[in-house]
Write an enzyme that holds these catalytic residues in place. Sequence first.
Site, mmCIF file in Angstrom:
data_model
loop_
_atom_site.group_PDB
_atom_site.id
_atom_site.type_symbol
_atom_site.label_atom_id
_atom_site.label_comp_id
_atom_site.label_asym_id
_atom_site.label_seq_id
_atom_site.Cartn_x
_atom_site.Cartn_y
_atom_site.Cartn_z
ATOM 1 N N ASP A 26 -25.353 -73.241 15.989
ATOM 2 C CA ASP A 26 -25.916 -72.656 17.213
ATOM 3 C C ASP A 26 -24.867 -71.882 18.008
ATOM 4 O OD1 ASP A 26 -27.931 -72.106 18.989
ATOM 5 O OD2 ASP A 26 -27.780 -74.000 20.065
ATOM 6 N N THR A 72 -38.440 -74.049 11.933
ATOM 7 C CA THR A 72 -39.871 -73.698 11.940
ATOM 8 C C THR A 72 -40.259 -73.101 13.306
ATOM 9 O OG1 THR A 72 -40.293 -76.047 12.445
ATOM 10 C CG2 THR A 72 -40.694 -75.342 10.194
ATOM 11 N N ASN A 74 -38.121 -71.079 15.034
ATOM 12 C CA ASN A 74 -37.409 -69.808 15.246
ATOM 13 C C ASN A 74 -38.266 -68.573 14.962
ATOM 14 O OD1 ASN A 74 -34.200 -71.174 14.202
ATOM 15 N ND2 ASN A 74 -34.932 -70.789 16.271
ATOM 16 N N SER A 201 -33.097 -80.512 18.237
ATOM 17 C CA SER A 201 -33.943 -79.347 17.934
ATOM 18 C C SER A 201 -34.652 -79.441 16.575
ATOM 19 C CB SER A 201 -33.130 -78.049 18.021
ATOM 20 O OG SER A 201 -32.594 -77.874 19.312
HETATM 21 C C1 IPE Z 1 -31.543 -74.721 16.430
HETATM 22 O O1 IPE Z 1 -31.088 -73.797 17.353
HETATM 23 C C2 IPE Z 1 -31.935 -74.030 15.166
HETATM 24 C C3 IPE Z 1 -30.836 -73.483 14.375
HETATM 25 C C4 IPE Z 1 -29.573 -73.512 14.670
HETATM 26 C C5 IPE Z 1 -31.241 -72.861 13.155
HETATM 27 P P1 IPE Z 1 -32.051 -73.169 18.467
HETATM 28 O O2 IPE Z 1 -31.187 -72.224 19.242
HETATM 29 O O3 IPE Z 1 -33.261 -72.607 17.837
HETATM 30 O O4 IPE Z 1 -32.459 -74.434 19.325
HETATM 31 P P2 IPE Z 1 -32.966 -74.564 20.812
HETATM 32 O O5 IPE Z 1 -34.116 -73.618 20.958
HETATM 33 O O6 IPE Z 1 -31.822 -74.185 21.689
HETATM 34 O O7 IPE Z 1 -33.331 -76.000 20.965
HETATM 35 C C1 IPE Z 2 -28.300 -70.097 16.111
HETATM 36 O O1 IPE Z 2 -27.830 -69.253 17.102
HETATM 37 C C2 IPE Z 2 -28.900 -69.362 14.963
HETATM 38 C C3 IPE Z 2 -30.357 -69.502 14.842
HETATM 39 C C4 IPE Z 2 -31.122 -70.250 15.573
HETATM 40 C C5 IPE Z 2 -30.988 -68.728 13.805
HETATM 41 P P1 IPE Z 2 -28.781 -68.775 18.271
HETATM 42 O O2 IPE Z 2 -29.384 -67.472 17.872
HETATM 43 O O3 IPE Z 2 -29.712 -69.818 18.671
HETATM 44 O O4 IPE Z 2 -27.713 -68.520 19.407
HETATM 45 P P2 IPE Z 2 -27.902 -68.790 20.953
HETATM 46 O O5 IPE Z 2 -28.292 -70.221 21.104
HETATM 47 O O6 IPE Z 2 -28.970 -67.866 21.422
HETATM 48 O O7 IPE Z 2 -26.565 -68.484 21.535
HETATM 49 MG MG MG Z 3 -29.604 -71.341 20.015
#
Ligand code: IPE
Ligand code: IPE
Ligand code: MG
Length: 245
Positions: A26, A72, A74, A201
């Site tokens: 993340d 799921t 995203n 998450s």
């Molecule tokens: C969790 O990160 C999913 C992945 C890293 C693939 P998210 O960025 O989607 O999670 P939330 O929305 O902050 O909980």
């Molecule tokens: C995690 O990074 C990657 C995925 C969830 C695919 P994020 O895209 O969630 O990055 P932040 O949380 O917005 O910084």
């Molecule tokens: Mg994120």
Amino acid sequence: MGLFKRKKAAENSERVLPKHIAFIMDGNGRWAKRRGLPRKFGHREGAKTFKKITRYCKDIGIKNVSFYAFSTENWKRPKDEVDAIIELFREYIIDVRNYIGEEVRVLFLGDKSIFDDDLRKKMVDLENDTKDYNRMTMLLAINYGGRDDIVHAAKTLAQRVRDGKLLPGDITEEMFQPELYTKDVPDVDLLIRPSGEERISNFLLWQSAYAEFYFTNVLWPDFDSKELDKAIDEFNHRQRRFGGV
Ligand code: IPE
Ligand code: IPE
Ligand code: MG
């Protein structure tokens, strides 16, 4: 061997390695935002970290390592961001042998049916081609949800009941494990989430029942082997009780 090297070697031999480390990758979006770049640049940078960390885990002898690449949930993101992530994924699985080398078994966690035939075939072929390797198992979660994982396993068991091979009352926790996407891989010992968020998450819910959690403010693209060493050191200071005393 000099004193310093001897000390380091001793430390390493005493250190307990988690059998299964799981990473929630993340912070890619914020990494890009801080640089005034579109989010997809953060995903590209994060994918490089994924390569480096996979290799490092293999080098230090971690047996199982999972990465959460796409959940799921995203799919809610803007289409161009989702497309950029799937495109990266496609590139990375074509190139996989170049960065993990031989001896690594690859498992994809999540429902593959959503992907086009070409990509799905690449995923299945890679799983089949690497199924006998045992130096390390690398699990890549894409279109993965912990709840979906459990529901998917429940459906398999329900089918067995319907076929008259199993009685509902005979279902046990042990029967779920091989039906989960993680199959024979042991439960998560250490779950690492960078970026400052302190939540699961919907990652490996069943498998993380007794995982140790490690959170850091470092964003995933900046995560490196030193950070991982810190997490493993911290893991070595945790007292795991599994409900006992
Ligand atoms: C969790 O990160 C999913 C992945 C890293 C693939 P998210 O960025 O989607 O999670 P939330 O929305 O902050 O909980
Ligand atoms: C995690 O990074 C990657 C995925 C969830 C695919 P994020 O895209 O969630 O990055 P932040 O949380 O917005 O910084
Ligand atoms: Mg994120």
